[in-house]
Design a protein around this motif. Sequence first.
Motif, short mmCIF file in Angstrom:
data_model
loop_
_atom_site.label_atom_id
_atom_site.label_comp_id
_atom_site.label_asym_id
_atom_site.label_seq_id
_atom_site.Cartn_x
_atom_site.Cartn_y
_atom_site.Cartn_z
N GLN A 46 83.17 38.27 38.26
CA GLN A 46 81.83 39.20 37.71
C GLN A 46 80.85 38.22 36.83
O GLN A 46 79.87 38.34 38.14
CB GLN A 46 82.47 39.99 38.16
CG GLN A 46 83.10 41.05 38.85
CD GLN A 46 83.28 42.58 37.42
OE1 GLN A 46 83.30 42.50 36.60
NE2 GLN A 46 84.08 43.52 38.84
N GLU A 47 80.64 37.63 36.20
CA GLU A 47 80.33 37.37 35.90
C GLU A 47 79.06 36.12 36.34
O GLU A 47 78.25 35.88 35.98
CB GLU A 47 80.58 36.71 34.32
CG GLU A 47 80.15 38.55 33.35
CD GLU A 47 79.15 38.76 33.06
OE1 GLU A 47 78.43 38.36 32.56
OE2 GLU A 47 78.66 40.36 33.60
N ARG A 79 76.05 34.01 35.58
CA ARG A 79 76.15 34.40 33.96
C ARG A 79 77.22 33.27 33.52
O ARG A 79 77.90 33.73 32.63
CB ARG A 79 76.03 35.60 33.90
CG ARG A 79 74.43 35.71 33.87
CD ARG A 79 74.91 37.68 33.28
NE ARG A 79 75.57 38.77 34.13
CZ ARG A 79 75.14 39.19 34.97
NH1 ARG A 79 74.12 39.55 35.12
NH2 ARG A 79 76.31 39.81 35.23
N SER A 130 85.41 38.11 34.45
CA SER A 130 84.54 36.26 33.79
C SER A 130 84.36 36.19 35.46
O SER A 130 83.09 35.72 35.93
CB SER A 130 86.12 35.60 34.02
OG SER A 130 86.10 35.89 32.92
N HIS A 141 83.92 38.11 27.25
CA HIS A 141 84.08 39.34 27.73
C HIS A 141 84.86 39.92 26.93
O HIS A 141 84.94 41.40 27.54
CB HIS A 141 84.07 39.35 28.89
CG HIS A 141 83.80 38.06 30.03
ND1 HIS A 141 82.34 37.44 29.93
CD2 HIS A 141 83.99 36.31 30.10
CE1 HIS A 141 81.24 36.87 30.81
NE2 HIS A 141 82.74 35.90 30.68
#
Length: 317
Positions: A271-272, A277, A269, A133
Amino acid sequence: MKNFALIGAAGYIAPRHMKAIKETGNELAVAYDINDSVGIIDSISPSSEFFTEFERFSDHCYKLKRDNSKKIDIVSICSPNYLHHSHIAASLRMGADVICEKPLVPTESVLNELIEVEKETGHKVYNILQLRHHDAILKLKDKIAAANREEKYEVELTYITSRGKWYLESWKGDLNKSFGIATNIGVHFFDMLHFIFGDLVESEVYYTGETKAGGYLEYDKARVRWFLSIDANDLPESVKGKQPTYRSIDIEGEEIEFSGGFTDLHTISYQEILAGRGYGLEDARFGVKTVEYIRHAKDVVTDESKLHPYLSKFLLG
């Protein structure tokens, strides 16, 4: 809003997870650690339950399952490396998804076992692969993909993160608990190289010690000389006294220094992961396989031209 539990609340990396839980709008409902130096929780979630015994922690989490609004949705794991497998499996069986720090597990066989537990429980494990990221790494990946050249890139990876004498006295200095320097501080860098340069073709290990390690990795698109260290004396003169950590990828003389922005990647991380995701067990497989091989390889210098300059200086003077 999701309810989180945290295992390993007194550890070095735990505050980044606490911050990520808060910044993504979620609740740290309960935390566990055998040590009680966890006052930082007051600044994140002062109403959190806290336990120093795993049995009481797990019993509390099981009881919360009776109330759908209070049940633990996700367990974040920041415990010592050798406990990851047990804590992941226990959390899945509690009925929660899992976010686990690197290194996820020490071997590919343990990874395969967790895949079976995922199937049995219907819950999911996510690994923190934060360098995937990092803005500089994403730009580099795009640049390499766009170049689409046939010849392989010549690359030097250098990661030096200063640690005091406490490091070797802690569990991190115990090979049976941390699995060594290359695994403990190197696994996400090896994952990053795979992320950028493709599948691994060859791996050689030239030195492994308590405070440093180095070797050679060849990927589909690159030949990489790597060096990892926790010894502040290895820091380049340009950063000594200015910063304790140095992260660098040198690609044929062009250096990409990516120390900046590193501490914010846990929130990204999270958030994904929460957006669906996240990187799961299969995404972690490459890094696990790489460090498993490195741990069991013999330190043999087959070609001095493949030595990282820092390692060459250390070994050859």
